[in-house]
Design a protein around this motif. Structure first.
Motif, PDB file in Angstrom:
ATOM      1  N   GLU A  22       0.998  -1.263   0.206  1.00 12.51           N
ATOM      2  CA  GLU A  22       0.046  -0.117   0.061  1.00 12.51           C
ATOM      3  C   GLU A  22       0.809   1.161  -0.045  1.00 12.51           C
ATOM      4  N   TRP A  23       2.004   1.263   0.571  1.00 10.79           N
ATOM      5  CA  TRP A  23       3.118   2.441   0.724  1.00 10.79           C
ATOM      6  C   TRP A  23       3.609   2.764  -0.702  1.00 10.79           C
ATOM      7  N   SER A  28       3.584   5.733  -5.723  1.00  8.88           N
ATOM      8  CA  SER A  28       3.496   5.560  -7.178  1.00  8.88           C
ATOM      9  C   SER A  28       2.267   6.684  -7.584  1.00  8.88           C
ATOM     10  N   ARG A  29       1.320   6.638  -6.748  1.00  2.89           N
ATOM     11  CA  ARG A  29       0.157   7.516  -7.155  1.00  2.89           C
ATOM     12  C   ARG A  29       0.443   9.086  -7.071  1.00  2.89           C
ATOM     13  N   ASN A  67      -5.355   8.054  -2.219  1.00  3.23           N
ATOM     14  CA  ASN A  67      -5.519   7.028  -1.125  1.00  3.23           C
ATOM     15  C   ASN A  67      -4.543   6.396  -0.546  1.00  3.23           C
ATOM     16  N   PHE A  68      -4.262   6.379   0.787  1.00  2.00           N
ATOM     17  CA  PHE A  68      -3.206   5.375   1.540  1.00  2.00           C
ATOM     18  C   PHE A  68      -3.853   4.211   2.013  1.00  2.00           C
ATOM     19  N   LEU A 150       6.444  12.081   5.290  1.00  2.00           N
ATOM     20  CA  LEU A 150       7.681  12.773   4.702  1.00  2.00           C
ATOM     21  C   LEU A 150       8.512  11.755   3.694  1.00  2.00           C
ATOM     22  N   SER A 151       8.654  10.453   4.021  1.00  2.00           N
ATOM     23  CA  SER A 151       9.443   9.787   3.612  1.00  2.00           C
ATOM     24  C   SER A 151       8.887   9.563   2.118  1.00  2.00           C
ATOM     25  N   SER A 152       7.556   9.361   1.983  1.00  2.00           N
ATOM     26  CA  SER A 152       6.825   8.957   0.811  1.00  2.00           C
ATOM     27  C   SER A 152       6.989  10.313   0.177  1.00  2.00           C
TER      28      SER A 152
END
Length: 783
Positions: A22-23, A28-29, A67-68, A150-152
């Motif tokens: 999911e992460w 990617s989204r 969405n996450f 923040l990492s995302s």
């Protein structure tokens, strides 16, 4: 083989670790959204920002849902709209250039913009992206979730090459906590925030803040270069209760209809039931300073607000304050969503409230026990006034809607809409308001009707009162039609297509009343003339003088030429039992026979007929038909449905030329012995071509003939001329039937639902509200 056939053999579950989590899908989204918004690559080649452009420019934004797992986020792009730079053929992008956001951080041309996102005020950036929790979603409070987001965004920026800073909103929204990152070639900027319950004493002055700044930079240069500073002190005033209002509060008893005699139906209410201003901000600003110019520490300070070069004031309004004009418009808009007809509303029995009497008694006791509001207005008086206003509004917004009170109905209908001087009709058209397109003139009946309907809905019974008022108004219009009373407050002439359709319908009804009055007056004058003639000559002869024209044309659809002028149909004004000749041509009539000439106005430019020496006379013709917007649209649809075939085109031309046939018949009656060329010389001079030629005797003479288009085979003019009979306008069939049109207008008005009426009057109400705001603003603002 035995193991394969054994149903109880052990089955192994295989886990595919290559499936995206999911992460990873969330990252990617985010990259897909950045790519869709074209935020990929270097942005250093954009236009520079001028001083004050953040305030005067236009800010845009676009948002999308992501969405996450099952948690919803909003990703929003904020940007300053700038005109694109012209391509001069040179590549302005530099590979090692700093990102645009980092350049904006160093620019001091737009510090402290008053109208911008809080991140713009804090960092001075013209473009950024924010990821925030979606509607009805919990705030991101835990530290682990914040770090994960923040990492995302860090991975998304690195993978996509986006140099636009991206922020994540954490904590509750009212805290306005943001953490973010901006990446460029070999450089990265982290944006961090911290909230302190109490500011340490060493950070209450400029010297302490400069120490923090220098420590965060970690620069090894010695000495450090001078630091540029922009300073602003903001003073906030929040408590207004001990101060008097700058504007006298409205008289709620009058505006909300406390007494019937005090109701002003021509004016919209204005004012607030409570203080609309929640905070007043005064900002003192030093826009551009250098370290060392000013001293500000815990002992001494040069920053005196009275000596600041820039002052600015900002007003923060209360959330959804109760304002009379806003409530009035809101309640009026709600009528647009109602589906009931007048019959359904007025036929509904009123529900009786069991506690109505007790409620009335308690309201009376409350009114008696209310303390009077002293002047000047204090905190106590403002509270009492707000309580009184809310009580008035609740009383008028009762659930059981009721029809209009008789006194109020008479006040609205007889005084405001149909005053006693309505019998006086002014032919001069009043000056049209510049902003009245699709509305109505501010001094018109339609405009006053809009104000009355809006106020009746707000103060005197709601939906049922509006339906009652509209029913009585339509009955009043029918009374005036049946008794030949012109409607007051409408400009003379045909309907004004710039105004709303309801205003056009009322103007059409007035046209019908005017035609009917003119016809009745002509008939009375004709009867009186006959009576006088009988007394002189002993009776028998009839006056055949032309009566004033009393109608206008309407294109009759789907009929032949003969049916349009059939002698057995209804005549325009049949004052004689003697019929006209049925011959389509006037050639057999005796030339120059003045006894047969009818419906003449005056000679036309000293011209004579081509086949005789008789003067060419301008005939009495029927006036153009008044048409409203919906009738024109209906006619256009009928003509369009005829298609493009030859037969359809021919029929369309006939239908559009009905007025031509009537004018030809009137011309033949006024000019016995005339030919088509004579008619064309008067009706369309350009289609009669004259030239000088030399005759047999050598003399120069003027010779004329029809134009080329008039000689085309099957020309409509030629066909109409051959079909036209010798009939003056007063004996022609009424092409505009005022009785029929008036009944159509009255039926249209009678079937209008309150929602339809509201949509018709909505432009008038919006126009009136704008004028009210302008009026109040001019009375308060000094010049």
């Amino acid at each position: 083989m035995a193991a394969d056939s054994d149903p109880e053999s052990e089955v192994f579950e295989i886990t595919d670790f290559t499936t995206a989590s999911e992460w990873e899908r969330f990252v990617s989204r985010v990259e897909e959204v950045l790519n869709d918004w074209k935020l990929i690559g270097n942005s250093a080649g954009k236009l520079s920002v001028e001083k004050g452009e953040y305030t005067s420019g236009t800010w845009g934004e676009k948002s999308q849902d992501i969405n996450f797992a099952d948690f919803k986020f909003f990703i929003t792009h904020y940007f300053l709209k700038q005109e694109s730079e012209k391509d001069d053929g040179k590549d302005k992008h530099e590979e090692d250039a700093f990102p645009l956001a980092m350049q904006d951080l160093l620019c001091m041309n737009n510090d402290f913009p008053p109208r911008a996102h809080c991140l713009v005020r804090w960092y001075g950036m013209r473009e950024f992206v924010v990821i925030s929790p979606g509607a009805n979603c919990e705030a991101i409070i835990s530290e682990s979730k914040c770090n994960l987001l923040l990492s995302s965004i860090s991975i998304s920026l690195a993978n996509s090459g986006c140099q636009v800073p991206m922020f994540v909103q954490t904590q509750q929204k009212w805290r306005r906590m943001y953490a973010g990152e901006c990446q460029g070639p070999g450089v990265r900027t982290d944006f961090e925030m911290v909230h302190l319950r109490k500011v340490p004493s060493q950070y209450n002055h400029l010297s302490g803040l400069l120490d923090i700044f220098k420590a965060k930079i970690g620069c090894t240069l010695s000495p450090l270069p001078p630091i540029n500073i922009a300073i602003r002190f903001t003073y906030i005033l929040q408590d207004w209760q001990q101060y008097s209002w700058p504007q006298q509060p409205p008289d709620f008893d009058t505006l909300l209809g406390g007494e019937v005699g005090g109701v002003e139906f021509g004016k919209l209410p204005f004012g607030a039931c409570e203080e609309p201003i929640s905070e007043l901000h005064l900002a003192t600003t030093w826009p551009h300073l250098t370290e060392g110019i000013v001293v500000d520490n815990d002992v001494y300070s040069d920053l005196d607000p009275l000596q600041a070069p820039h002052w600015s004031v900002r007003v923060r309004t209360a959330e959804n304050p109760q304002c009379l004009l806003g409530d009035l418009l809101t309640e009026f808009f709600k009528l647009c969503c109602r589906k009931e007809s007048n019959e359904e509303i007025l036929g509904r029995r009123l529900a009786e409230d069991e506690g109505k009497e007790n409620s009335d008694i308690s309201s009376a006791l409350s009114k008696l026990t209310e303390p009077a509001a002293p002047v000047p207005i204090s905190k106590l008086s403002v509270s009492n006034m707000m309580h009184s206003a809310r009580k008035h509004i609740r009383r008028h917004r009762r659930i059981d809607e009721s029809p209009l009170n008789t006194d109020i109905l008479n006040s609205v209908l007889l005084v405001r809409l149909c005053p006693a001087d309505c019998l006086v009709f002014t032919e001069n058209k009043p000056e049209q308001d510049k902003n009245s397109d699709y509305s109505a003139p501010s001094d018109s009946l339609t405009y006053r009707l809009a104000l009355c309907v809006c106020l009746v809905n707000y103060n005197h019974g709601g939906l049922r009162a509006v339906a009652h008022l509209w029913q009585e108004f339509v009955l009043e219009l029918r009374y005036r039609w049946e008794n030949n009373y012109l409607i007051h407050g409408l400009a003379g002439g045909p309907p004004d297509l710039r105004c709303c359709l309801l205003h056009q319908k009322l103007q059409m009804l007035n046209c019908c009343i005017e035609r009917k009055r003119a016809r009745d007056e002509a008939r009375k004058a004709q009867d009186g003339s006959k009576e006088r003639e009988r007394k002189v000559s002993g009776g028998g002869s009839q006056n055949s003088s032309p009566a004033p024209e009393g109608g206008a044309r309407e294109v009759s659809q789907g009929k032949s030429w003969d049916s349009w002028s059939d002698s057995e149909d209804e005549f325009f004004e049949c004052l004689s039992d003697q019929g006209e000749a049925d011959a389509p041509h006037a050639e057999g009539e005796k030339e120059g026979s003045k006894s047969k000439a009818e419906g003449r106005l005056h000679p036309y430019n000293s011209m004579t007929l081509l086949n005789s020496t008789e003067p060419l006379y301008v005939p009495v013709t029927q006036e153009p038909a008044p048409m409203t917007e919906d009738l024109l649209e209906e006619q256009s649809e009928v003509l369009a449905k005829l298609g493009t075939s030859a037969e359809g085109t021919h029929l369309r031309a006939r239908m559009q030329s009905a007025c031509l046939l009537s004018d030809m018949e009137s011309f033949k009656a006024a000019n016995p012995g005339c030919v088509l060329e004579d008619f064309v010389r008067w009706y369309s001079p350009r289609d009669y071509v004259e030239e000088e030629v030399v005759d047999e005797k050598g003399n120069t003479v003027v010779k004329g003939e029809l134009s080329a288009r008039m000689k085309i085979p099957g020309n409509m003019w030629v066909e109409a001329w051959e079909t036209a009979r010798v009939t003056p306008a007063r004996r022609q069939r009424r092409l505009f039937d005022d009785t029929k049109e008036a009944e159509k207008v009255l039926h249209y008005l009678a079937v209008q639902k309150p929602a339809d009426l509201t949509r018709h009057l909505l432009p008038c109400i919006l126009h009136a509200a704008i004028l009210k705001l302008k009026e109040e603003g001019e009375s308060l603002l000094p010049y």
